[in-house]
Design an enzyme around this catalytic site. Structure first.
Site, short mmCIF file in Angstrom:
data_model
loop_
_atom_site.label_atom_id
_atom_site.label_comp_id
_atom_site.label_asym_id
_atom_site.label_seq_id
_atom_site.Cartn_x
_atom_site.Cartn_y
_atom_site.Cartn_z
N CYS A 122 0.83 -1.41 -0.04
CA CYS A 122 -0.13 -0.11 0.19
C CYS A 122 0.74 1.26 -0.09
O CYS A 122 0.34 2.38 -0.25
CB CYS A 122 -0.87 -0.08 1.27
SG CYS A 122 -1.82 -1.31 1.26
N HIS A 255 -3.19 7.13 2.01
CA HIS A 255 -3.58 6.02 1.79
C HIS A 255 -5.02 5.53 2.30
O HIS A 255 -5.38 5.85 3.43
CB HIS A 255 -2.67 4.76 2.10
CG HIS A 255 -3.16 3.37 1.92
ND1 HIS A 255 -3.66 3.11 0.94
CD2 HIS A 255 -3.24 2.53 2.72
CE1 HIS A 255 -4.08 1.69 1.10
NE2 HIS A 255 -3.68 1.31 2.08
N ASN A 285 -10.22 -0.15 0.04
CA ASN A 285 -8.68 0.03 0.17
C ASN A 285 -8.04 -0.60 -1.23
O ASN A 285 -8.29 -1.79 -1.50
CB ASN A 285 -8.10 -0.77 1.20
CG ASN A 285 -6.52 -0.63 1.40
OD1 ASN A 285 -5.83 -0.48 0.48
ND2 ASN A 285 -6.01 -1.20 2.60
#
Length: 328
Positions: A122, A255, A285
């Protein structure tokens, strides 16, 4: 003359299949797993996510985002001399040929531009952006296409409600170009491999078959605790390198993993929630794609404008984390 790198175009792409919490809850119920829209929203802030169709790979999503970014920058594909693509879900087992090379071919590029993948989960886009910034400032490259692209739906265990409800597919991209005026003001990267087990896919290939578990595994509480701790620190490190204070920041684009992590980081930095760009509710996500996806959305809806100072930051498996201060 001082060389800078500057973001001159952004792009993004989401698969057409949009999956609501209720649709996902119904699917899980068929597997005997109980969840609900309320349960998912209260723990993550996520209402929807997008899933790629069978046969659609990270490169396909990345190409769509790249084409948008190129158009926004007023460039053709062969104007690019460097492609860096961040992904944890590459097109091929073993990661080669790199998804960046696949994207290069699908874009029809014939100029021999360098192309490579970056793997920092990520945080991947932050790592890719920092590498491109260094290569442009070093004078070896002029125009870089930096992409985050993921098909995380392929590695989710739909019998584990603690993970499968959180992730989605998508891609985001930016064109970074050599500039005489400041753009990327600072970057800062970190990693700590001692936390590798809290977010991982604990499988590998042996004799042509999967050995171990090929599904994403996450210790949610451990990830939450570590993420909140490191994101504030790395953001302040990047601000210090740029000679700025948090109050100088126009927008914070973290993020998009969990709304509570994002809000907690903003609060610790004394940034008002109005400066926080949030897309996790609609995208879930999307790992390395989440930051460029959110950036592109904020650029296209007019929130992020030329001259704005933007804090980008991410944290992911590895454990990795990083931040950048960018003047648009």
């Amino acid at each position: 003359m001082t060389i800078f790198s500057k973001i001159i175009g952004t792009g993004s792409y989401l698969p057409s299949r949009k999956v609501s919490n209720q649709e996902l809850a119904d699917q899980l119920a068929a597997n005997g797993i109980e969840t609900s829209d309320e349960w998912i929203v209260s723990r993550s802030g996520i209402s929807h996510r997008h899933y790629a169709d069978p046969g659609v790979n990270s490169s396909d999503l990345g190409v769509q985002a790249a084409q948008q970014a190129l158009q926004a920058a007023g460039m053709q594909a062969n104007d690019i001399d460097l492609i860096i693509l961040a992904t944890s879900t590459p097109d091929f087992i073993g990661g080669f040929p790199s998804t960046a090379c696949v994207v290069q071919n699908k874009l029809g590029m014939t100029n021999g531009a360098a192309a490579m993948d970056v793997q920092a989960v990520c945080s991947g886009f932050m790592y890719a952006m920092a590498v491109a910034d260094s290569m442009i400032k070093g004078g070896t490259h002029k125009n870089a296409l930096v992409i985050g692209a993921e098909v995380f739906s392929r590695i989710l265990n739909f019998k584990d409600r603690t993970t499968c409800v959180l992730f989605g597919d998508g891609a985001g991209a930016v064109v970074m170009a050599r500039s005489e005026t400041p753009g990327v003001l600072a970057t800062k990267l970190h990693a700590d491999g001692s936390h590798a087990d809290i977010l991982c896919v604990p499988g590998n290939i042996q004799d042509g078959a999967i050995a171990g578990n090929a599904y994403l595994h996450m210790d949610g509480q451990a990830v939450f605790k570590l993420a909140v701790s490191v994101l504030e620190k790395v953001a302040n490190e990047a601000l210090s390198l740029a000679g700025l204070q948090a109050s100088d920041i126009d927008w914070m684009i973290p993020h998009q993993a969990n709304i509570r992590i994002m809000q907690s980081t903003a609060k610790k930095m004394h940034l008002p929630m109005e400066k926080l760009v949030v897309t996790v509710d609609q995208h879930g996500n999307t790992s390395a794609a989440s930051i460029p996806l959110a950036l592109d959305q904020a650029v296209r809806d007019g929130r992020v404008r030329a001259g704005h100072k933007v804090l980008l930051e991410g944290v992911g498996g590895g454990f990795t984390w990083g931040a950048a201060i960018v003047q648009m």
